[in-house]
Design a protein around this motif. Structure first.
Motif, mmCIF file in Angstrom:
data_model
loop_
_atom_site.group_PDB
_atom_site.id
_atom_site.type_symbol
_atom_site.label_atom_id
_atom_site.label_comp_id
_atom_site.label_asym_id
_atom_site.label_seq_id
_atom_site.Cartn_x
_atom_site.Cartn_y
_atom_site.Cartn_z
ATOM 1 N N LYS A 187 0.884 -1.198 0.296
ATOM 2 C CA LYS A 187 -0.252 -0.088 0.040
ATOM 3 C C LYS A 187 0.934 1.032 -0.092
ATOM 4 O O LYS A 187 0.671 2.218 -0.644
ATOM 5 C CB LYS A 187 -0.999 0.069 1.281
ATOM 6 C CG LYS A 187 -2.126 1.101 1.197
ATOM 7 C CD LYS A 187 -2.721 0.779 2.746
ATOM 8 C CE LYS A 187 -2.301 1.871 3.525
ATOM 9 N NZ LYS A 187 -2.327 1.972 5.066
ATOM 10 N N GLU A 190 2.399 2.154 -3.237
ATOM 11 C CA GLU A 190 1.509 2.699 -4.389
ATOM 12 C C GLU A 190 1.568 4.308 -4.125
ATOM 13 O O GLU A 190 1.464 4.978 -5.017
ATOM 14 C CB GLU A 190 0.001 2.201 -4.167
ATOM 15 C CG GLU A 190 -0.144 0.855 -5.026
ATOM 16 C CD GLU A 190 -1.453 0.142 -4.788
ATOM 17 O OE1 GLU A 190 -2.330 0.786 -4.401
ATOM 18 O OE2 GLU A 190 -1.442 -1.112 -4.805
ATOM 19 N N LYS A 191 1.343 4.492 -2.660
ATOM 20 C CA LYS A 191 1.103 6.042 -2.318
ATOM 21 C C LYS A 191 2.312 6.587 -2.664
ATOM 22 O O LYS A 191 2.254 7.922 -3.111
ATOM 23 C CB LYS A 191 1.027 6.104 -0.703
ATOM 24 C CG LYS A 191 -0.391 5.496 -0.498
ATOM 25 C CD LYS A 191 -1.453 6.393 -0.240
ATOM 26 C CE LYS A 191 -2.817 5.946 0.237
ATOM 27 N NZ LYS A 191 -3.972 6.751 0.016
ATOM 28 N N SER A 193 4.770 6.010 -4.723
ATOM 29 C CA SER A 193 5.069 6.406 -6.233
ATOM 30 C C SER A 193 4.072 7.188 -6.889
ATOM 31 O O SER A 193 4.515 7.861 -8.056
ATOM 32 C CB SER A 193 4.792 4.736 -7.030
ATOM 33 O OG SER A 193 5.346 3.928 -6.509
#
Ligand code: GSH
Length: 225
Positions: A187, A190-191, A193
């Protein structure tokens, strides 16, 4: 933001170079990106980092600063009025430095070795990831990042290796962050990137895979000659 002369000697594919680029973006500092050509070192690099001859090197008003983690801290101190990268509380600051140093020592070498020595090395990189999952839970305090609700020094240190980790997954099928063992980090990745300070400087996985293929072909050709 600045009238200073800021240049960064680096290369688009280098994880270490990504660190100061993210830090400069967080601080909204404009800089000139001087890219080294693979396989040769510019006079400017040799002159600016005569000890290690490695990238990145930050040139601030002509003065060189070497070593990615040191550059990130330097940027945080010089442009101190913009969002801070290191925590202000001394204990949190010490903790953040501890994890950044741990990543340099254990994560980078193991990730880099993973494609060559698949099983053992990949296993230790995966173990480091599990350790970092714990650190994430402790230091993020419910925020998205190791630095809480914004990107901090540990996010930068760890996140700079995401491109390489993804490229290795494509090339050799070794998964370094996985849903089961490190759900928080999946998680987090993702944040991280997608963050505005990161998304334009994080190399695309396909480009890195192409680059790695090119490098290994060059190495093979050199070894055979
Ligand atoms: N500890 C250094 C840092 O954090 O800045 C490592 C930098 C590093 O290894 N840079 C690589 C390099 O310049 C590129 S990713 N390699 C060229 C060489 O080793 O001659």
């Amino acid at each position: 933001v600045n009238n200073d002369d800021v240049k960064l000697i680096g290369a688009w594919a280098s994880p270490y170079v990504m660190r100061p680029r993210v830090a400069l973006n967080i601080k909204s500092v404009d800089y000139e990106f001087l890219q080294e050509q693979f396989g040769s070192k510019s006079e400017l690099l040799l002159k600016s980092n005569p000890v290690h001859k490695k990238i990145p090197v930050l040139l601030h008003n002509g003065k060189p600063i070497c070593e990615s983690s040191i550059i990130v801290e330097y940027i945080d101190e010089v442009w101190s009025s913009s969002p801070s990268i290191l925590p202000s509380d001394p204990h949190n600051r010490a903790l953040a430095r501890f994890w950044a140093a741990y990543l340099d020592e254990k994560w980078f070498p193991n990730v880099r070795a993973a494609p060559r020595a698949a099983t053992e090395e990949a296993k230790s990189a995966a173990e480091v990831a599990v350790e970092m999952e714990g650190a994430y839970g402790e230091t993020s305090r419910g925020g998205d990042f190791f630095g809480g609700d914004k990107i901090g020094v540990v996010d930068i240190a760890f996140g700079s290796m995401l491109g390489s980790a993804r490229a290795i997954q494509v090339r050799v099928g070794v998964k370094l962050l996985d849903e089961e063992k490190t759900p928080g980090l999946v998680k987090w990745a993702e944040k991280f990137s997608a963050d505005p300070a990161v998304k334009d400087v994080l190399p695309e996985t396909e480009k890195l895979v192409e680059f790695a293929k090119l490098l290994s072909a060059k190495f093979k050709a050199a070894a055979a000659s």
